[in-house]
Scaffold this active site. Structure first.
Site, PDB file in Angstrom:
ATOM      1  CE  LYS A  22     -37.036  10.076 -35.932  1.00 41.44           C
ATOM      2  NZ  LYS A  22     -36.010   9.788 -36.943  1.00 41.44           N
ATOM      3  CG  ASN A  23     -35.723   6.148 -36.140  1.00 45.17           C
ATOM      4  OD1 ASN A  23     -36.169   7.053 -36.845  1.00 45.17           O
ATOM      5  ND2 ASN A  23     -34.709   6.313 -35.321  1.00 45.17           N
ATOM      6  NE  ARG A  92     -28.860  11.024 -43.622  1.00 44.87           N
ATOM      7  CZ  ARG A  92     -28.087  11.301 -44.658  1.00 44.87           C
ATOM      8  NH1 ARG A  92     -27.962  12.544 -45.050  1.00 44.87           N
ATOM      9  NH2 ARG A  92     -27.458  10.384 -45.321  1.00 44.87           N
ATOM     10  CB  CYS A 116     -26.832  14.697 -41.707  1.00 47.42           C
ATOM     11  SG  CYS A 116     -27.663  14.534 -40.120  1.00 47.42           S
ATOM     12  NE  ARG A 121     -27.384   9.992 -40.665  1.00 49.57           N
ATOM     13  CZ  ARG A 121     -28.618  10.131 -40.160  1.00 49.57           C
ATOM     14  NH1 ARG A 121     -29.032  11.323 -39.784  1.00 49.57           N
ATOM     15  NH2 ARG A 121     -29.422   9.102 -40.039  1.00 49.57           N
ATOM     16  CG  ASP A 304     -30.827   7.795 -32.371  1.00 52.59           C
ATOM     17  OD1 ASP A 304     -31.621   7.089 -33.012  1.00 52.59           O
ATOM     18  OD2 ASP A 304     -29.859   8.371 -32.890  1.00 52.59           O
ATOM     19  CB  VAL A 326     -23.007   5.389 -34.183  1.00 54.44           C
ATOM     20  CG1 VAL A 326     -23.917   5.197 -35.398  1.00 54.44           C
ATOM     21  CG2 VAL A 326     -23.070   4.180 -33.257  1.00 54.44           C
ATOM     22  NE  ARG A 397     -36.424  15.692 -38.970  1.00 55.81           N
ATOM     23  CZ  ARG A 397     -35.299  15.238 -39.512  1.00 55.81           C
ATOM     24  NH1 ARG A 397     -34.189  15.952 -39.410  1.00 55.81           N
ATOM     25  NH2 ARG A 397     -35.274  14.076 -40.129  1.00 55.81           N
TER      26      ARG A 397
HETATM   27  C1  EPZ Z   1     -30.719   5.224 -38.304  1.00 56.92           C
HETATM   28  O1  EPZ Z   1     -30.039   6.096 -39.212  1.00 56.92           O
HETATM   29  C2  EPZ Z   1     -31.673   6.111 -37.491  1.00 56.92           C
HETATM   30  N1  EPZ Z   1     -32.598   6.766 -38.414  1.00 56.92           N
HETATM   31  C3  EPZ Z   1     -30.875   7.165 -36.737  1.00 56.92           C
HETATM   32  O2  EPZ Z   1     -31.777   7.900 -35.891  1.00 56.92           O
HETATM   33  C4  EPZ Z   1     -29.881   6.465 -35.825  1.00 56.92           C
HETATM   34  O3  EPZ Z   1     -29.065   7.427 -35.209  1.00 56.92           O
HETATM   35  C5  EPZ Z   1     -28.988   5.513 -36.655  1.00 56.92           C
HETATM   36  O4  EPZ Z   1     -29.799   4.590 -37.403  1.00 56.92           O
HETATM   37  C6  EPZ Z   1     -28.052   4.698 -35.786  1.00 56.92           C
HETATM   38  O5  EPZ Z   1     -28.747   4.002 -34.824  1.00 56.92           O
HETATM   39  C7  EPZ Z   1     -33.677   6.049 -38.870  1.00 56.92           C
HETATM   40  O6  EPZ Z   1     -33.893   4.894 -38.564  1.00 56.92           O
HETATM   41  C8  EPZ Z   1     -34.609   6.777 -39.778  1.00 56.92           C
HETATM   42  P1  EPZ Z   1     -26.841   3.955 -40.105  1.00 56.92           P
HETATM   43  P2  EPZ Z   1     -29.188   5.491 -40.432  1.00 56.92           P
HETATM   44  O7  EPZ Z   1     -26.948   3.734 -41.573  1.00 56.92           O
HETATM   45  O8  EPZ Z   1     -29.799   4.241 -40.902  1.00 56.92           O
HETATM   46  C9  EPZ Z   1     -22.464   4.769 -41.833  1.00 56.92           C
HETATM   47  C10 EPZ Z   1     -32.815   9.787 -34.947  1.00 56.92           C
HETATM   48  O9  EPZ Z   1     -32.377  10.632 -34.147  1.00 56.92           O
HETATM   49  N2  EPZ Z   1     -23.020   4.442 -43.176  1.00 56.92           N
HETATM   50  O10 EPZ Z   1     -27.093   2.813 -39.210  1.00 56.92           O
HETATM   51  O11 EPZ Z   1     -28.988   6.597 -41.399  1.00 56.92           O
HETATM   52  C11 EPZ Z   1     -23.057   6.061 -41.262  1.00 56.92           C
HETATM   53  O12 EPZ Z   1     -22.424   7.203 -41.770  1.00 56.92           O
HETATM   54  C12 EPZ Z   1     -31.924   9.317 -36.118  1.00 56.92           C
HETATM   55  O13 EPZ Z   1     -33.932   9.276 -34.877  1.00 56.92           O
HETATM   56  C13 EPZ Z   1     -22.190   4.453 -44.271  1.00 56.92           C
HETATM   57  O14 EPZ Z   1     -20.992   4.741 -44.164  1.00 56.92           O
HETATM   58  O15 EPZ Z   1     -27.802   5.177 -39.704  1.00 56.92           O
HETATM   59  C14 EPZ Z   1     -22.869   5.868 -39.770  1.00 56.92           C
HETATM   60  O16 EPZ Z   1     -21.603   6.270 -39.389  1.00 56.92           O
HETATM   61  C15 EPZ Z   1     -30.647  10.085 -36.205  1.00 56.92           C
HETATM   62  N3  EPZ Z   1     -22.716   4.168 -45.500  1.00 56.92           N
HETATM   63  C16 EPZ Z   1     -23.058   4.364 -39.600  1.00 56.92           C
HETATM   64  O17 EPZ Z   1     -22.877   3.773 -40.890  1.00 56.92           O
HETATM   65  C17 EPZ Z   1     -24.049   3.847 -45.675  1.00 56.92           C
HETATM   66  O18 EPZ Z   1     -24.490   3.583 -46.811  1.00 56.92           O
HETATM   67  C18 EPZ Z   1     -24.429   3.950 -39.063  1.00 56.92           C
HETATM   68  O19 EPZ Z   1     -25.419   4.611 -39.798  1.00 56.92           O
HETATM   69  C19 EPZ Z   1     -24.876   3.827 -44.540  1.00 56.92           C
HETATM   70  C20 EPZ Z   1     -24.343   4.125 -43.297  1.00 56.92           C
END
Ligand code: EPZ
Length: 418
Positions: A22-23, A92, A116, A121, A304, A326, A397
């Site tokens: 998916k990702n 998202r 979320c 996020r 995850d 995370v 999902r």
């Molecule tokens: C990706 O989400 C995945 N989703 C998530 O999988 C996964 O949990 C996550 O990466 C971490 O591995 C997809 O790829 C579609 P991040 P993402 O930006 O990109 C902070 C699942 O179950 N942050 O790497 O949204 C954030 O709040 C899903 O399949 C900011 O502060 O995660 C978090 O604490 C759930 N500002 C950390 O960084 C930003 O602009 C990592 O989030 C962006 C992120």
């Protein structure tokens, strides 16, 4: 609403084939907006989130042709640059449309993703990076309004490694004027799969999979053909299923190197694991030993798989500590596991699990995608009756035909339409 019913206690045996990730599919489908013509994507999983992406992109004017797990994408006749709230609020990852729309059309109107279940996020790092590439961004009535004549290359440092942030900016930089250097990037395998797809379109990218990615902007791209990588989180979920049910499962069509951090924890927990090219064999132990984990960006232990691993620790012998680094609110599944008799104490971003060697069946509620997988695993081992997992739309999902795959492994599990 649909629910899943499970009669637990059976060791799972047999072979399971892993679906596309998916990702990886989400950013790759979005990247098809970068140029016209027919793109051909193979191994695309049938998931709710893929459907949502297709619905949003169809509203923009993108045309899709679906044939089993092959998806053809054409964006020759775009008529809108707006990703509406009613669809973005359900997923998202729609933010991944921002980079390609700006790179191809110089403008985008995307609903700002709201809160979320697993954390605040924000997308501030995506927006900050785009501003440094010359984009004019304003927030208006819940929408990101973005505009640029042509993106320009920039030196960008991410305050924290962000997966979709890295992907969004990498896609945007492919057609930018000049060179873009991204530092402190995420290193997830899905980013490398996207970079491979972009390179096959004619992009000039180096360093994906490391914490520094360099992109030289190009003027022209071509439509491409790409096979989506296997889903490492789905593979990890089945590895834990084998361990937790004292089972013996052959997990086929996966990439063992993508689940190294999990193997590092499942072996000390007692599982016997054998690896070959694209296959992992997992044999569950009679007694599961407690192991501590700390979630981290790749190649660390994936957040995850945290909920699924917690379920395993609930029936382990001894105490284990799980630290979630995370996301700030990713223990919502704990109260549901407690309903099944688990002994878990939460202290901020830490959870202390006192393994009890068993779980009891009960009606429970899924709250997010991976939490729902952890409750399915709990139901597979729970004794004394049936476990009922409600709100499984979360599961759909991100898992393709999960209960069918478990039935093929000998589980007693079925879906009841709501
Ligand atoms: C990706 O989400 C995945 N989703 C998530 O999988 C996964 O949990 C996550 O990466 C971490 O591995 C997809 O790829 C579609 P991040 P993402 O930006 O990109 C902070 C699942 O179950 N942050 O790497 O949204 C954030 O709040 C899903 O399949 C900011 O502060 O995660 C978090 O604490 C759930 N500002 C950390 O960084 C930003 O602009 C990592 O989030 C962006 C992120």
């Amino acid at each position: 609403m649909d629910k899943i019913i499970i009669e637990g206690g059976k060791p799972l045996k047999g072979t399971v084939k892993i679906s596309g990730a998916k990702n990886a599919a989400l950013p790759i489908i979005a990247a098809c907006l970068l140029t016209g013509g027919w793109h051909r994507l193979h191994n695309v999983p049938h998931l709710k989130d893929i459907q949502t992406t297709k619905r949003i992109m169809s509203k923009l004017g993108v045309v899709f042709r679906d044939d089993n797990n092959t998806l053809e994408v054409n964006s020759d006749n775009l008529r809108s640059h707006e990703a509406p709230y009613d669809l973005v609020k359900t997923m998202r990852a729609s933010i991944l449309l921002l980079g390609p729309l700006l790179a191809r059309y110089g403008r985008a109107k995307i609903s700002l993703p709201g809160g979320c279940a697993i954390g605040e996020r924000p997308v501030n790092l995506h927006l900050k990076a785009l501003v440094s590439m010359g984009v004019d961004i304003r927030l208006d009535h819940g929408y990101i309004i973005a505009q640029v004549d042509r993106l320009k290359g920039a030196n960008i440092f991410f305050d924290t490694p962000t997966v979709t942030g890295t992907e969004n900016i990498m896609i945007a930089a492919v057609k930018a004027k000049g060179q873009t250097v991204l530092r402190n990037t995420a290193k997830e395998p899905e980013i490398q799969d996207l970079a491979n797809m972009l390179r096959s379109m004619g992009a000039d990218i180096e360093g994906d999979g490391t914490d520094t990615i360099v992109i030289h902007g190009v003027d022209n791209l071509r439509p491409t053909q790409h096979t989506i990588m296997p889903d490492r989180i789905e593979a990890g979920t089945f590895m834990i299923a084998a361990a937790i049910t004292k089972g013996d499962i052959k997990i086929q069509g996966c990439r063992p190197e993508h689940v190294g951090a999990l193997i590092e924890k499942l072996e000390p927990a007692g599982a016997r694991i054998q690896v070959s090219d694209d296959t992992i064999f997992v044999k569950g132990p009679d007694i599961i030993k407690s192991v501590d984990i700390k979630t981290m960006p790749f190649p660390g232990f994936p957040t995850d798989l945290q909920a699924q691993f917690m379920t395993l620790m609930c029936i382990a012998k001894g105490r284990s500590l799980i630290r979630e680094t995370v996301f700030e609110n990713r223990f919502i599944h704990v109260s549901e596991l407690k309903r099944m008799g688990a002994d878990i104490e939460i202290n901020g971003s830490q959870a202390l699990i006192k393994g009890k060697g068993y779980l009891l069946s009960a009606p429970v509620m899924a709250t997010d995608l991976r939490a729902s997988a952890s409750l399915i695993l709990a139901g597979l081992v729970a004794k004394d009756g049936r476990t009922e997992v409600n709100r499984i739309y979360h599961l759909d999902r991100g898992y393709e035909a999960l209960e069918k795959k478990f039935v093929n492994l000998g589980a007693t599990i079925w879906r009841e339409k709501g």
